[in-house]
Design a protein around this motif. Structure first.
Motif, PDB file in Angstrom:
ATOM      1  N   MET A   1       4.252 -16.988  -2.210  1.00  0.00           N
ATOM      2  CA  MET A   1       4.108 -15.634  -1.726  1.00  0.00           C
ATOM      3  C   MET A   1       5.220 -14.757  -2.304  1.00  0.00           C
ATOM      4  SD  MET A   1       1.568 -15.274   0.594  1.00  0.00           S
ATOM      5  CE  MET A   1       0.564 -16.258  -0.489  1.00  0.00           C
ATOM      6  N   ALA A   2       4.839 -13.573  -2.695  1.00  0.00           N
ATOM      7  CA  ALA A   2       5.797 -12.611  -3.247  1.00  0.00           C
ATOM      8  C   ALA A   2       6.747 -12.155  -2.132  1.00  0.00           C
ATOM      9  CB  ALA A   2       5.064 -11.428  -3.842  1.00  0.00           C
ATOM     10  N   GLN A   3       7.966 -11.775  -2.495  1.00  0.00           N
ATOM     11  CA  GLN A   3       8.991 -11.495  -1.498  1.00  0.00           C
ATOM     12  C   GLN A   3       9.594 -10.098  -1.557  1.00  0.00           C
ATOM     13  OE1 GLN A   3       9.710 -13.556   1.007  1.00  0.00           O
ATOM     14  NE2 GLN A   3       8.089 -14.854   0.212  1.00  0.00           N
ATOM     15  N   ASN A   4       8.961  -9.151  -2.179  1.00  0.00           N
ATOM     16  CA  ASN A   4       9.502  -7.801  -2.241  1.00  0.00           C
ATOM     17  C   ASN A   4       9.233  -7.108  -0.898  1.00  0.00           C
ATOM     18  OD1 ASN A   4       9.821  -5.028  -2.592  1.00  0.00           O
ATOM     19  ND2 ASN A   4       9.151  -5.070  -4.726  1.00  0.00           N
ATOM     20  N   PRO A   5      10.273  -6.928  -0.031  1.00  0.00           N
ATOM     21  CA  PRO A   5      10.052  -6.354   1.309  1.00  0.00           C
ATOM     22  C   PRO A   5       9.469  -4.936   1.284  1.00  0.00           C
ATOM     23  CG  PRO A   5      12.234  -7.350   1.167  1.00  0.00           C
ATOM     24  CD  PRO A   5      11.661  -7.339  -0.225  1.00  0.00           C
ATOM     25  N   ALA A   6       9.889  -4.121   0.325  1.00  0.00           N
ATOM     26  CA  ALA A   6       9.364  -2.754   0.256  1.00  0.00           C
ATOM     27  C   ALA A   6       7.876  -2.778  -0.095  1.00  0.00           C
ATOM     28  CB  ALA A   6      10.138  -1.933  -0.767  1.00  0.00           C
ATOM     29  N   ARG A   7       7.490  -3.642  -0.992  1.00  0.00           N
ATOM     30  CA  ARG A   7       6.067  -3.753  -1.370  1.00  0.00           C
ATOM     31  C   ARG A   7       5.258  -4.286  -0.192  1.00  0.00           C
ATOM     32  NH1 ARG A   7       3.348  -4.393  -6.426  1.00  0.00           N
ATOM     33  NH2 ARG A   7       4.693  -2.663  -6.971  1.00  0.00           N
ATOM     34  N   ARG A   8       5.793  -5.275   0.531  1.00  0.00           N
ATOM     35  CA  ARG A   8       5.087  -5.828   1.702  1.00  0.00           C
ATOM     36  C   ARG A   8       4.880  -4.717   2.739  1.00  0.00           C
ATOM     37  NH1 ARG A   8       3.996 -10.797   3.730  1.00  0.00           N
ATOM     38  NH2 ARG A   8       5.219 -11.780   2.085  1.00  0.00           N
ATOM     39  N   THR A   9       5.901  -3.898   2.969  1.00  0.00           N
ATOM     40  CA  THR A   9       5.778  -2.793   3.918  1.00  0.00           C
ATOM     41  C   THR A   9       4.717  -1.797   3.456  1.00  0.00           C
ATOM     42  OG1 THR A   9       8.065  -3.037   4.649  1.00  0.00           O
ATOM     43  CG2 THR A   9       7.029  -0.894   5.024  1.00  0.00           C
ATOM     44  N   ALA A  10       4.718  -1.473   2.176  1.00  0.00           N
ATOM     45  CA  ALA A  10       3.715  -0.540   1.644  1.00  0.00           C
ATOM     46  C   ALA A  10       2.304  -1.113   1.826  1.00  0.00           C
ATOM     47  CB  ALA A  10       3.988  -0.246   0.174  1.00  0.00           C
ATOM     48  N   LEU A  11       2.166  -2.410   1.637  1.00  0.00           N
ATOM     49  CA  LEU A  11       0.858  -3.041   1.802  1.00  0.00           C
ATOM     50  C   LEU A  11       0.418  -3.055   3.266  1.00  0.00           C
ATOM     51  CD1 LEU A  11       1.313  -5.967  -0.737  1.00  0.00           C
ATOM     52  CD2 LEU A  11      -0.277  -4.040  -0.971  1.00  0.00           C
ATOM     53  N   THR A  12       1.333  -3.344   4.184  1.00  0.00           N
ATOM     54  CA  THR A  12       0.943  -3.322   5.595  1.00  0.00           C
ATOM     55  C   THR A  12       0.682  -1.893   6.073  1.00  0.00           C
ATOM     56  OG1 THR A  12       3.262  -3.522   6.246  1.00  0.00           O
ATOM     57  CG2 THR A  12       1.951  -5.539   6.285  1.00  0.00           C
ATOM     58  N   ASP A  13       1.426  -0.923   5.543  1.00  0.00           N
ATOM     59  CA  ASP A  13       1.111   0.482   5.849  1.00  0.00           C
ATOM     60  C   ASP A  13      -0.298   0.831   5.366  1.00  0.00           C
ATOM     61  OD1 ASP A  13       3.482   1.210   7.162  1.00  0.00           O
ATOM     62  OD2 ASP A  13       4.463   1.837   5.298  1.00  0.00           O
ATOM     63  N   ALA A  14      -0.633   0.382   4.173  1.00  0.00           N
ATOM     64  CA  ALA A  14      -1.967   0.630   3.628  1.00  0.00           C
ATOM     65  C   ALA A  14      -3.030  -0.072   4.477  1.00  0.00           C
ATOM     66  CB  ALA A  14      -2.043   0.161   2.176  1.00  0.00           C
ATOM     67  N   ILE A  16      -2.888  -0.687   7.648  1.00  0.00           N
ATOM     68  CA  ILE A  16      -3.029   0.107   8.870  1.00  0.00           C
ATOM     69  C   ILE A  16      -3.978   1.280   8.616  1.00  0.00           C
ATOM     70  CG2 ILE A  16      -1.794   1.700  10.416  1.00  0.00           C
ATOM     71  CD1 ILE A  16       0.603  -0.300  10.185  1.00  0.00           C
ATOM     72  N   ASP A  17      -3.788   1.960   7.512  1.00  0.00           N
ATOM     73  CA  ASP A  17      -4.656   3.097   7.183  1.00  0.00           C
ATOM     74  C   ASP A  17      -6.101   2.652   6.971  1.00  0.00           C
ATOM     75  OD1 ASP A  17      -2.508   4.819   7.370  1.00  0.00           O
ATOM     76  OD2 ASP A  17      -2.123   4.849   5.214  1.00  0.00           O
ATOM     77  N   VAL A  18      -6.290   1.525   6.297  1.00  0.00           N
ATOM     78  CA  VAL A  18      -7.645   1.006   6.070  1.00  0.00           C
ATOM     79  C   VAL A  18      -8.297   0.657   7.407  1.00  0.00           C
ATOM     80  CG1 VAL A  18      -8.999  -0.889   5.089  1.00  0.00           C
ATOM     81  CG2 VAL A  18      -7.203   0.207   3.718  1.00  0.00           C
ATOM     82  N   LEU A  19      -7.566  -0.031   8.277  1.00  0.00           N
ATOM     83  CA  LEU A  19      -8.113  -0.372   9.594  1.00  0.00           C
ATOM     84  C   LEU A  19      -8.504   0.876  10.373  1.00  0.00           C
ATOM     85  CD1 LEU A  19      -5.829  -3.260  10.888  1.00  0.00           C
ATOM     86  CD2 LEU A  19      -8.312  -3.330  10.651  1.00  0.00           C
ATOM     87  N   ALA A  20      -7.638   1.861  10.372  1.00  0.00           N
ATOM     88  CA  ALA A  20      -7.910   3.093  11.121  1.00  0.00           C
ATOM     89  C   ALA A  20      -9.114   3.839  10.559  1.00  0.00           C
ATOM     90  CB  ALA A  20      -6.678   3.997  11.118  1.00  0.00           C
ATOM     91  N   ASP A  21      -9.254   3.841   9.234  1.00  0.00           N
ATOM     92  CA  ASP A  21     -10.331   4.604   8.591  1.00  0.00           C
ATOM     93  C   ASP A  21     -11.656   3.852   8.497  1.00  0.00           C
ATOM     94  OD1 ASP A  21      -8.534   6.650   8.213  1.00  0.00           O
ATOM     95  OD2 ASP A  21      -8.200   6.227   6.091  1.00  0.00           O
ATOM     96  N   ALA A  58      -0.564  -6.243  12.537  1.00  0.00           N
ATOM     97  CA  ALA A  58      -0.345  -6.021  13.973  1.00  0.00           C
ATOM     98  C   ALA A  58       1.148  -5.923  14.276  1.00  0.00           C
ATOM     99  CB  ALA A  58      -0.971  -7.150  14.783  1.00  0.00           C
ATOM    100  N   ARG A  59       1.926  -6.797  13.704  1.00  0.00           N
ATOM    101  CA  ARG A  59       3.382  -6.757  13.933  1.00  0.00           C
ATOM    102  C   ARG A  59       3.976  -5.453  13.375  1.00  0.00           C
ATOM    103  NH1 ARG A  59       5.952 -10.262  16.490  1.00  0.00           N
ATOM    104  NH2 ARG A  59       5.186 -12.338  16.837  1.00  0.00           N
ATOM    105  N   HIS A  60       3.482  -5.027  12.222  1.00  0.00           N
ATOM    106  CA  HIS A  60       4.016  -3.807  11.614  1.00  0.00           C
ATOM    107  C   HIS A  60       3.615  -2.564  12.410  1.00  0.00           C
ATOM    108  CE1 HIS A  60       5.900  -1.466   8.519  1.00  0.00           C
ATOM    109  NE2 HIS A  60       4.782  -0.807   8.263  1.00  0.00           N
ATOM    110  N   ILE A  61       2.439  -2.585  13.008  1.00  0.00           N
ATOM    111  CA  ILE A  61       2.030  -1.464  13.859  1.00  0.00           C
ATOM    112  C   ILE A  61       3.037  -1.300  14.988  1.00  0.00           C
ATOM    113  CG2 ILE A  61       0.314  -0.666  15.541  1.00  0.00           C
ATOM    114  CD1 ILE A  61      -1.820  -2.007  13.705  1.00  0.00           C
ATOM    115  N   HIS A  62       3.416  -2.397  15.621  1.00  0.00           N
ATOM    116  CA  HIS A  62       4.390  -2.313  16.713  1.00  0.00           C
ATOM    117  C   HIS A  62       5.714  -1.755  16.207  1.00  0.00           C
ATOM    118  CE1 HIS A  62       2.252  -3.896  20.109  1.00  0.00           C
ATOM    119  NE2 HIS A  62       1.711  -4.798  19.327  1.00  0.00           N
ATOM    120  N   HIS A  63       6.088  -2.125  15.006  1.00  0.00           N
ATOM    121  CA  HIS A  63       7.330  -1.594  14.423  1.00  0.00           C
ATOM    122  C   HIS A  63       7.218  -0.077  14.235  1.00  0.00           C
ATOM    123  CE1 HIS A  63      10.862  -1.215  11.897  1.00  0.00           C
ATOM    124  NE2 HIS A  63      10.112  -0.608  10.998  1.00  0.00           N
TER     125      HIS A  63
END
Length: 191
Positions: A1-14, A16-21, A58-63
């Motif tokens: 698994m890739a370990q770039n934290p900023a990229r992981r955050t961008a992906l979980t943000d994306a 969230i947007d996909v789930l909402a839309d 789900a964890r990132h949403i809580h964050h």
């Protein structure tokens, strides 16, 4: 698994947007890659599978829904009474309005949990952990009421937020502040 934290955050943000839309059915690695503006296949390098993506989302949403510590610190200067609980619930409503996609994504995850036991188990653990932390915080800070007070307020606010975000014209936006005041006044005892 890739370990770039900023990229992981961008992906979980994306995600969230996909789930909402698009809802849970629309949540694919490809949809996340497109929403995040990254090369195809990127999300699959960061998450072991779709269930891992759902869990991390789900964890990132809580964050994202976590209150601003500076705002909370300012609010907590007031006496720990019903008025402060009211102010905290108004802050919650403000945060949900500001993070509408996050809360809608959480609703989508809850619906997905009704169909998929593995999602249900993970989401239940995450939400139970957060709820228990909120109960402990309420009691430790000396707010009025007990465990049942917090549970009742949680259920009432959850219902209000679902109504507000999914069918806002049922209650109307002008009634929300008064409804929050009423909920707290009827649920939280005076100090």
């Amino acid at each position: 698994m890739a370990q770039n934290p900023a990229r992981r955050t961008a992906l979980t943000d994306a995600a969230i947007d996909v789930l909402a839309d698009q809802g849970a059915r629309g949540l694919t690695f490809r949809a996340v890659d497109v929403r995040a503006g990254v090369p195809a296949g990127t999300a699959s390098n960061y998450f072991a599978g779709r269930d891992d993506l759902l869990h991390q989302t789900a964890r990132h949403i809580h964050h994202r829904l976590t209150p601003d510590p500076a705002v909370i610190a300012e609010l907590l200067r007031a006496p720990h009474d019903r008025s402060l609980v009211t102010a905290l619930m108004h802050d919650l409503l403000r945060r949900i309005d500001a993070e509408r996609s996050g809360y809608l994504a959480m609703l989508e995850l809850r619906l997905e949990a009704t169909r998929r036991p593995e999602v249900r188990a993970q989401l239940t653990a995450t939400i139970r952990e957060q709820l228990e932390a909120n109960i402990a915080y309420h009691l430790d800070e000396g707010f009025p009421g007990d465990r049942e007070t917090v549970l009742t307020l949680y259920l009432a606010m959850t219902g209000l937020l679902v109504e507000h975000l999914t069918l806002p014209d049922v209650l109307g936006p002008d009634t929300l502040p008064g409804l929050v005041d009423t909920l707290v006044a009827r649920i939280v005892p005076e100090a």
